[in-house]
Design a protein around this motif. Sequence first.
Motif, PDB file in Angstrom:
ATOM      1  N   GLY A 193      27.155  24.728  17.943  1.00  0.00           N
ATOM      2  CA  GLY A 193      27.087  23.942  19.164  1.00  0.00           C
ATOM      3  C   GLY A 193      28.111  24.357  20.214  1.00  0.00           C
ATOM      4  O   GLY A 193      28.292  23.662  21.204  1.00  0.00           O
ATOM      5  N   ASP A 194      28.783  25.489  19.998  1.00  0.00           N
ATOM      6  CA  ASP A 194      29.786  25.990  20.948  1.00  0.00           C
ATOM      7  C   ASP A 194      30.819  24.937  21.323  1.00  0.00           C
ATOM      8  O   ASP A 194      31.185  24.784  22.491  1.00  0.00           O
ATOM      9  N   ILE A 195      31.277  24.190  20.333  1.00  0.00           N
ATOM     10  CA  ILE A 195      32.295  23.176  20.596  1.00  0.00           C
ATOM     11  C   ILE A 195      33.676  23.818  20.506  1.00  0.00           C
ATOM     12  O   ILE A 195      33.978  24.530  19.556  1.00  0.00           O
ATOM     13  N   ASP A 196      34.469  23.577  21.503  1.00  0.00           N
ATOM     14  CA  ASP A 196      35.812  24.128  21.529  1.00  0.00           C
ATOM     15  C   ASP A 196      36.728  23.221  20.699  1.00  0.00           C
ATOM     16  O   ASP A 196      36.922  22.069  21.060  1.00  0.00           O
ATOM     17  N   PRO A 197      37.270  23.715  19.587  1.00  0.00           N
ATOM     18  CA  PRO A 197      38.118  22.837  18.769  1.00  0.00           C
ATOM     19  C   PRO A 197      39.410  22.507  19.512  1.00  0.00           C
ATOM     20  O   PRO A 197      40.055  23.393  20.049  1.00  0.00           O
ATOM     21  N   GLU A 198      39.739  21.217  19.552  1.00  0.00           N
ATOM     22  CA  GLU A 198      40.967  20.805  20.230  1.00  0.00           C
ATOM     23  C   GLU A 198      41.991  20.375  19.195  1.00  0.00           C
ATOM     24  O   GLU A 198      41.694  19.573  18.317  1.00  0.00           O
TER      25      GLU A 198
END
Length: 937
Positions: A193-198
């Motif tokens: 899902g192309d989520i940028d890990p924070e």
Amino acid sequence: MDFRAIEEKWQKKWAESGAFEADPAAGRKKFYLTAAFPYPNSPQHIGHARTYTTTDAYARFKRMNGFNVLFPMGFHVTGTPVLAMAKRVAEADPEIVSIFKNIYKIPEDVIPTLNEPVKLVDYFSKEIELGMKEMGFSIDWRRKFYTYDPEFNKFIEWQFHKLKEKGYLSTGAHPVPWCPKDDNAVGAHDTQGDIDPEIDEMVLIKFPLKDPPDESVLCATFRPETIYGVTNLWVNPEAEYALIELDKNNYWVSSEAAESLTLQFPQLRKLKERKGGEFLGKTALNPVTGAAVPILPASFVAPEMGSGAVMSVPAHAPYDYLALRDLERAQKQYAIPQPIQVLKLDGFGDFPAKEIVERMKIAGQSDAKAEEATEEIYSREAHTGVMVAGKYAGTRGAEAKEKIKADLVSECKAIVIHEIINGPVKCRCGARACVKMVEGQWFINYNDEAWKAQTRKELAEMSIVPGKARADYEYTVGWLKEKACTRARGLGTKFPFDRTKVIESLSDSTIYMAFYTVAHRAKKLGAQKLTPEFFDYIFLGAGSAKKAAEGAGIAESDLSAIRSEFLYWYPLDSRHSGADLIHNHLTFFLFNHAAIFPEELWPKQIATNGFVLMEGSKMSKSLGNILPLRAAIRKYGADIVRFSVVSGAELGADSDFNQAMADGVSSRLKWMASLIEENCARKGEGAQKKAIDAWLLSRLHRRIRKITRDFASLMLREITQEAFYASINDLKWYFRHTEGNRETLSEFYRAWVLLMAPFAPHACEELWEKMGEKGFVSAAAWPEADESRISAEAELANEIVEKTAEDIAHIMKLTGKKPSAIRLFAASPWKRKLYSIARNEKKFDLAMKKAMEDPEIKARAKQAGKALQLLIKDFGGLKPSVPSQEEEMRALSDGAGFLEKEFSAKVEVSGEGAEASPEARARAEKAMPLKPSILLE
RNA sequence: GCGGGGGUGCCGGAGCCAGGAAAACGGGGGAGGCUUAAGACCUCCUGCCCAAGGGCUACGCAGGUUCAAAUCCUGCCCCCCGCACCA
């Protein structure tokens, strides 16, 4: 006009003649500009075209103004996204295949061949280059390079040596999102899902068990300040827990946490495991208050988050309150503790969590609304809440949090870990991303105060377009801290001080503009010869020329020629990119120039632009509304696309691309082309020159003047409005008055083609040739505004006629009258005197007093009073001066032919006072300066 | 939270910094013209009222300064973007 055929024709001619290949030329003023080079992991779309077209139009403008212009281009292939993408292609990931096939229309047989990073980069960079050529960008392609070229690698190594010499590099530990399965760092492009890990810090507080006292439960929290309100601990009864040994202490955490924490604490050892349910009913001790708290079950506790156990603060945490309420309703086995207040929050009673849960009617701990309530309470308590418990009573929530955290850590009552806070984030391989502490991470110290000061100085001295963006740079310079500059994998340049690492992509693209100036020379020499001494000499004039020349295997004279070439082009005159790069790339660009180059070689200007919207909405893969550039060129033609992407909005704003607008540009461009062709073929002089000819040229020269000025601040929307829409509307108005005079039209068209050449270079080259001009319009001289042609009088005269025509049409509409004759009366001279009195005096009584001093006006006191009232009411609109009655009559007479044609009626112009009948007289009296009275007969 | 940008017709958006006829310009819609027709193109209209060029209302909300406020000042409401190690 066949746009596509013309485009090909001129692109070929430009390329064959090397029209845009720029070399130093002694004595000739230069202009060097660059745009952020593309990252070739997919084809470019019309959004990318905006930055490049802006740059190109500017380059073309400068070139036409006599500058020797250099506009180079390269490709940025550094980093991991291409790795991830090639891997997905190799695995035939249906999502990526579908995007390539359906959005970018990549041939199906080509897609599987893009299965290696280098192949992928090769394919897309060629595609992008082709698109840029098809757009007619005036790029010097001889200087093209890729950031994995060995010559460029040498340059970047040199850059990092410079940074190290200055003391701007350091090493340390650094938390990064990590996939334990792939054993790699994960970025947004590596996740499902192309989520940028924070990543954020989380506190694990030690709650010793009553029995055995040498074991503690680690409770994870973002809000250590609520420690005073803990009523119980929560474990998930279904989860597995592990006893771990860490730095000689024994802690209970979830088994998942025991695994993921080893990435941050490699010394951690797992001793034994136990089901969460086995803790129920046991008692732990609050490490701060010493209170005994029971361990209770809760399903909302996620074993993979933090330590898999949490402390319960029902007064301030909606989940905790809900879990207690759920528990109370479900059973009678455990006693339910009462909430304990920690903070006072305006608008709430003692237990905000309880109140919000009741207000929002949240059903239980599994209700999705609990998350929303949590965010609301957390945020409000942090910012406006005031502590009422513990040693920091009276301080704000956020402040207390930091202090209590520091205390707990220093008293060994808690440890700080890093956690992915927007999780769970899954790697594409399926594993959950964790946080790993990377040891030996290299940083660039953008927090260095002396360096920041230099950068601020550089920034203060340069031009920022649009000016509004300056505050963004200033802010960014301030908050930049250490930047991790290496990664474990990716294309690019090996880090010279640890060759197992690769320099990260935002760190190897900060001074590459300098490299373009000598890129073609460097390529010829080959990487082996590009020693640090070579770069020291050509970029800084430092070290021994002899040694540098020897190392490069060239004569000293050749070396100094390369040095002069660099010095000819540098400093960079203008840097262009999307506004989204201000917070990283562009500020790094400033820092690195300040660090490495002497002040006189610091860049002069940065121009940034907003996005391109597609039919009003943001382009996105999910909406499927991405318009690939080459498809747009095929559909509309390069000139139309160029014009559309830069004319829609000023640089700072987002610009919309839509079919209706592109069609409008296309039809106008075609209309102008046909008129110009017609004028070229025309025999004879055409219609006689009239007042309107002077008007057209006055407007033209006024526009030339404005456009030329506006280019200095790149007001491309304003410029295109003037050069295109407004000029064309002038021409339409002109043709309503006359068939057209050949000489007037030739002057107008010639200037128009020159003004439009930066935006629609192909059509303009074609028209330039048709007009019989020699050479490229791209190399022609920019038109100069002839001040003697600019005539405020001619324009005002036309305005009077135009307004009069509007008034006539209005009256005709209201009365339904179709006059056979129109009589116009220009106001008497005394009204003109009154006009300037009104303008000077501003107020009615003062003006009236002054007017009465004039016998001519005094003689008509009553009429003058009425007229003055009208004038004063409209005070703001009064012009500094008005024409005389004769001048106004002349203007109206000049326009009479036009009015006769427009209204199919005879038009007669006279001065007020010349009327014969009383009826005409009554009408004529209404005349005011610039507003003749109108009598329809 | 911090930093930045922004709220103007049916829509996109000028105008704001340097107060003085608000709605430029582009779309969309409507009427008419041209055309065998469609398209393209041209003209006019598109907040309300108007039988002589006029009047009234309107620039997020509420105040203030001023002869005059979309524009300057104060307070409030709402929307968008960024806050990284990722191109």
